[in-house]
Design a protein around this motif. Sequence first.
Motif, PDB file in Angstrom:
ATOM      1  N   ALA A  83       0.808  -1.222   0.000  1.00  0.00           N
ATOM      2  CA  ALA A  83       0.000   0.000   0.000  1.00  0.00           C
ATOM      3  C   ALA A  83       0.841   1.272   0.000  1.00  0.00           C
ATOM      4  CB  ALA A  83      -0.922   0.010   1.221  1.00  0.00           C
ATOM      5  N   VAL A  84       2.160   1.149   0.194  1.00  0.00           N
ATOM      6  CA  VAL A  84       2.986   2.333   0.417  1.00  0.00           C
ATOM      7  C   VAL A  84       2.959   3.286  -0.769  1.00  0.00           C
ATOM      8  CG1 VAL A  84       5.356   3.132   0.768  1.00  0.00           C
ATOM      9  CG2 VAL A  84       4.488   1.201   2.091  1.00  0.00           C
ATOM     10  N   SER A  85       3.058   2.751  -1.968  1.00  0.00           N
ATOM     11  CA  SER A  85       3.135   3.627  -3.140  1.00  0.00           C
ATOM     12  C   SER A  85       1.856   4.429  -3.364  1.00  0.00           C
ATOM     13  CB  SER A  85       3.449   2.815  -4.397  1.00  0.00           C
ATOM     14  OG  SER A  85       2.403   1.888  -4.669  1.00  0.00           O
ATOM     15  N   GLY A  86       0.747   3.971  -2.786  1.00  0.00           N
ATOM     16  CA  GLY A  86      -0.520   4.676  -2.957  1.00  0.00           C
ATOM     17  C   GLY A  86      -0.795   5.725  -1.905  1.00  0.00           C
ATOM     18  N   LEU A  87       0.117   5.886  -0.950  1.00  0.00           N
ATOM     19  CA  LEU A  87      -0.094   6.856   0.126  1.00  0.00           C
ATOM     20  C   LEU A  87       0.586   8.174  -0.209  1.00  0.00           C
ATOM     21  CD1 LEU A  87       0.572   4.570   3.229  1.00  0.00           C
ATOM     22  CD2 LEU A  87      -1.648   5.302   2.342  1.00  0.00           C
ATOM     23  N   PRO A  88      -0.023   9.299   0.166  1.00  0.00           N
ATOM     24  CA  PRO A  88       0.642  10.595  -0.051  1.00  0.00           C
ATOM     25  C   PRO A  88       1.861  10.740   0.846  1.00  0.00           C
ATOM     26  CG  PRO A  88      -1.392  10.884   1.197  1.00  0.00           C
ATOM     27  CD  PRO A  88      -1.361   9.452   0.759  1.00  0.00           C
ATOM     28  N   GLY A  89       2.760  11.656   0.464  1.00  0.00           N
ATOM     29  CA  GLY A  89       3.970  11.868   1.244  1.00  0.00           C
ATOM     30  C   GLY A  89       3.674  12.314   2.658  1.00  0.00           C
ATOM     31  N   GLY A  90       4.609  11.982   3.556  1.00  0.00           N
ATOM     32  CA  GLY A  90       4.451  12.356   4.951  1.00  0.00           C
ATOM     33  C   GLY A  90       4.814  11.215   5.867  1.00  0.00           C
ATOM     34  N   ALA A  91       4.654  11.447   7.151  1.00  0.00           N
ATOM     35  CA  ALA A  91       4.980  10.444   8.159  1.00  0.00           C
ATOM     36  C   ALA A  91       3.717   9.716   8.604  1.00  0.00           C
ATOM     37  CB  ALA A  91       5.651  11.109   9.358  1.00  0.00           C
ATOM     38  N   TYR A  92       3.896   8.429   8.913  1.00  0.00           N
ATOM     39  CA  TYR A  92       2.790   7.584   9.342  1.00  0.00           C
ATOM     40  C   TYR A  92       3.228   6.781  10.562  1.00  0.00           C
ATOM     41  CZ  TYR A  92       0.761   8.634   4.763  1.00  0.00           C
ATOM     42  OH  TYR A  92       0.248   9.293   3.672  1.00  0.00           O
ATOM     43  N   ARG A  93       2.270   6.464  11.417  1.00  0.00           N
ATOM     44  CA  ARG A  93       2.541   5.607  12.569  1.00  0.00           C
ATOM     45  C   ARG A  93       1.448   4.561  12.669  1.00  0.00           C
ATOM     46  NH1 ARG A  93      -0.925   6.763  16.676  1.00  0.00           N
ATOM     47  NH2 ARG A  93      -1.976   8.819  16.595  1.00  0.00           N
ATOM     48  N   ILE A  94       1.811   3.371  13.094  1.00  0.00           N
ATOM     49  CA  ILE A  94       0.828   2.299  13.250  1.00  0.00           C
ATOM     50  C   ILE A  94       0.031   2.547  14.520  1.00  0.00           C
ATOM     51  CG2 ILE A  94       0.461  -0.177  13.438  1.00  0.00           C
ATOM     52  CD1 ILE A  94       1.711   0.734  10.786  1.00  0.00           C
ATOM     53  N   ALA A  95      -1.280   2.721  14.359  1.00  0.00           N
ATOM     54  CA  ALA A  95      -2.155   2.983  15.502  1.00  0.00           C
ATOM     55  C   ALA A  95      -2.847   1.727  15.996  1.00  0.00           C
ATOM     56  CB  ALA A  95      -3.193   4.042  15.130  1.00  0.00           C
ATOM     57  N   SER A  96      -3.172   0.802  15.092  1.00  0.00           N
ATOM     58  CA  SER A  96      -3.876  -0.406  15.515  1.00  0.00           C
ATOM     59  C   SER A  96      -3.783  -1.456  14.413  1.00  0.00           C
ATOM     60  CB  SER A  96      -5.357  -0.104  15.812  1.00  0.00           C
ATOM     61  OG  SER A  96      -6.051   0.247  14.626  1.00  0.00           O
ATOM     62  N   GLY A  97      -3.986  -2.703  14.829  1.00  0.00           N
ATOM     63  CA  GLY A  97      -4.178  -3.783  13.876  1.00  0.00           C
ATOM     64  C   GLY A  97      -2.947  -4.542  13.440  1.00  0.00           C
ATOM     65  N   LEU A  98      -1.747  -4.113  13.857  1.00  0.00           N
ATOM     66  CA  LEU A  98      -0.542  -4.812  13.420  1.00  0.00           C
ATOM     67  C   LEU A  98      -0.181  -5.898  14.426  1.00  0.00           C
ATOM     68  CD1 LEU A  98       1.860  -5.103  11.477  1.00  0.00           C
ATOM     69  CD2 LEU A  98       3.077  -3.425  12.873  1.00  0.00           C
ATOM     70  N   LEU A 130       7.464   5.731   7.502  1.00  0.00           N
ATOM     71  CA  LEU A 130       6.866   5.109   8.678  1.00  0.00           C
ATOM     72  C   LEU A 130       7.688   5.416   9.920  1.00  0.00           C
ATOM     73  CD1 LEU A 130       4.692   3.044   9.725  1.00  0.00           C
ATOM     74  CD2 LEU A 130       6.447   1.277   9.390  1.00  0.00           C
ATOM     75  N   VAL A 131       7.015   5.744  11.007  1.00  0.00           N
ATOM     76  CA  VAL A 131       7.649   5.744  12.319  1.00  0.00           C
ATOM     77  C   VAL A 131       7.788   4.289  12.746  1.00  0.00           C
ATOM     78  CG1 VAL A 131       7.413   6.423  14.742  1.00  0.00           C
ATOM     79  CG2 VAL A 131       6.688   7.994  12.921  1.00  0.00           C
ATOM     80  N   ALA A 132       8.979   3.894  13.137  1.00  0.00           N
ATOM     81  CA  ALA A 132       9.199   2.494  13.499  1.00  0.00           C
ATOM     82  C   ALA A 132       8.242   2.066  14.599  1.00  0.00           C
ATOM     83  CB  ALA A 132      10.633   2.294  13.959  1.00  0.00           C
ATOM     84  N   PRO A 133       7.556   0.933  14.421  1.00  0.00           N
ATOM     85  CA  PRO A 133       6.638   0.460  15.465  1.00  0.00           C
ATOM     86  C   PRO A 133       7.364   0.200  16.784  1.00  0.00           C
ATOM     87  CG  PRO A 133       6.314  -0.740  13.406  1.00  0.00           C
ATOM     88  CD  PRO A 133       7.565   0.056  13.242  1.00  0.00           C
ATOM     89  N   GLU A 134       6.648   0.334  17.866  1.00  0.00           N
ATOM     90  CA  GLU A 134       7.228   0.101  19.189  1.00  0.00           C
ATOM     91  C   GLU A 134       7.759  -1.324  19.297  1.00  0.00           C
ATOM     92  OE1 GLU A 134       5.915   0.473  23.908  1.00  0.00           O
ATOM     93  OE2 GLU A 134       4.592   1.206  22.321  1.00  0.00           O
ATOM     94  N   GLY A 135       8.933  -1.457  19.881  1.00  0.00           N
ATOM     95  CA  GLY A 135       9.540  -2.766  20.073  1.00  0.00           C
ATOM     96  C   GLY A 135      10.397  -3.235  18.923  1.00  0.00           C
ATOM     97  N   VAL A 136      10.422  -2.497  17.826  1.00  0.00           N
ATOM     98  CA  VAL A 136      11.234  -2.857  16.663  1.00  0.00           C
ATOM     99  C   VAL A 136      12.585  -2.157  16.746  1.00  0.00           C
ATOM    100  CG1 VAL A 136      11.449  -2.432  14.183  1.00  0.00           C
ATOM    101  CG2 VAL A 136       9.356  -3.422  15.095  1.00  0.00           C
ATOM    102  N   ASP A 137      13.659  -2.871  16.428  1.00  0.00           N
ATOM    103  CA  ASP A 137      15.001  -2.290  16.398  1.00  0.00           C
ATOM    104  C   ASP A 137      15.161  -1.527  15.098  1.00  0.00           C
ATOM    105  OD1 ASP A 137      17.717  -1.707  16.289  1.00  0.00           O
ATOM    106  OD2 ASP A 137      18.332  -3.629  17.152  1.00  0.00           O
ATOM    107  N   ALA A 138      14.818  -0.246  15.146  1.00  0.00           N
ATOM    108  CA  ALA A 138      14.791   0.560  13.931  1.00  0.00           C
ATOM    109  C   ALA A 138      16.158   0.664  13.286  1.00  0.00           C
ATOM    110  CB  ALA A 138      14.254   1.954  14.256  1.00  0.00           C
ATOM    111  N   ALA A 139      17.196   0.863  14.081  1.00  0.00           N
ATOM    112  CA  ALA A 139      18.542   1.022  13.522  1.00  0.00           C
ATOM    113  C   ALA A 139      18.979  -0.237  12.789  1.00  0.00           C
ATOM    114  CB  ALA A 139      19.526   1.369  14.640  1.00  0.00           C
ATOM    115  N   LYS A 140      18.671  -1.389  13.353  1.00  0.00           N
ATOM    116  CA  LYS A 140      19.041  -2.650  12.706  1.00  0.00           C
ATOM    117  C   LYS A 140      18.312  -2.803  11.381  1.00  0.00           C
ATOM    118  CE  LYS A 140      19.057  -7.672  13.361  1.00  0.00           C
ATOM    119  NZ  LYS A 140      18.734  -8.791  14.290  1.00  0.00           N
ATOM    120  N   LEU A 141      17.024  -2.509  11.359  1.00  0.00           N
ATOM    121  CA  LEU A 141      16.259  -2.652  10.118  1.00  0.00           C
ATOM    122  C   LEU A 141      16.762  -1.682   9.052  1.00  0.00           C
ATOM    123  CD1 LEU A 141      12.577  -3.244  11.278  1.00  0.00           C
ATOM    124  CD2 LEU A 141      14.356  -4.908  10.736  1.00  0.00           C
TER     125      LEU A 141
END
Length: 461
Positions: A83-98, A130-141
């Motif tokens: 779905a990423v290519s269909g989203l407008p520019g900007g920052a996003y954060r996972i709020a629910s459902g993941l 994307l803002v890295a989801p909580e608990g994910v090692d963002a630097a490693k990814l």
Amino acid sequence: MTPGFATTDETALPVHIIEADALEGWVASQPAPVQTWVQAAGFKAAIGRSLLIPGADGAPEAVLVGYGTAAQRKRARFHLAAAVSGLPGGAYRIASGLPADRAEEEALGWLMAGYVFDRYRVQTAPAARLVAPEGVDAAKLEVIAAGEFLTRDLINTPASDMGPVALEAACAALAGQHGAHIEVIRGEALLAQNFPMIHAVGRASDQAPRLIDLRWGDSGPTLTLVGKGVCFDTGGLDLKPAAGMGLMKKDMGGAATVLGLAHMIMALGLKLRLRVLIPAVENAVAGNAFRPQDILTSRKGLTVEVNNTDAEGRLVLADALAYGAEAAPNLMLSMATLTGAARVAMGPDLAPFFTDDDTVAAELSDAATAVADPVWRMPFWEPYEADIEPGIADLDNAPKGGFGGAITAALFLRRFAGEGVRYTHFDIYGWQPVAAPARPKGGVGMGARALLQALPGLLGI
């Protein structure tokens, strides 16, 4: 291009990930204007679908991203990335459902969906971050994604700009980035230092054949990565037809993949001693090209009858493997775009690997599942050893018959990997023929993330 997550201090639009069978309940729980909007839009929560939800002022206040059904998710990877290519520019954060156990895969997929190959044409990468989801090692990814981007860039670059000279330069740049040491043996020096098969395969090119030797780390167990660096493969005097030559810029995909993996290892500071060996050649056609029926004497002393000059990858790998085995590493891995037989057996999405070690096989299989980087074990089937023994020489580089071609190629390589060395061989494709989530059409890494995940268990680090 440097992949990266959005920072937490940016205003980020909340993302609600909706499974198809949960859509009705989610909509029913929302205020009436949201219910009306979703129903009017006909949103179905399919994988790849998204829907912006407007606030009272008309500006987006949230976005829905479809997660499909359980059956659909089994047939794909990196579902959010669709779905990423269909989203407008900007920052996003996972709020629910993941699901928590999918957060790392989906976050990495979002990063990798941002790749474009723009060396020759201006292209715009998806601007949704994307803002890295909580608990994910963002630097490693971010490191893993950068290693994957390096692999893709190297494979996607045509041989006019990614011959042996340029591949050496890419290795030198990587070594400089991480403080690694690099040595290169070129041209006639290959003969003087006993790498006769690397020399034979590459001597017809205008760019001299070479063996690139990169070393990093001063403590811990030893890991040697050997990558096939055939920068273009004409087939040699057994010339490929046009259809078979069309993708041969990717015949250095093994080298590209081990370099991507090497970046991950060094950037993450794994406690090991790393060595990367890349025989970098072009299998060209000229008066001094090696010939069908030539018999070559390898670095190990084994003689090889050349029954097809288009089976050159195993020749250059053989000298490099023999050299790597002389240092008796704790683990040695080779990666190569080696055989069409592997593609017939596995298709373009699965990376087959060969090992005699059940522990290695189990670790790799578990790791591959954990990081959505599929691999599949194939056998070193010893009854086929006779197929690679032509009689006139110790070994045959292209056994007649055509059966079990990936296995006979792997058996050939194992002859050079040394007694007592834990050795695993990957016969990869290195190419995404049809765009998929997080994997645009073009060069792609295969097996590197699984190996990175498995290394701590394999080497006790």
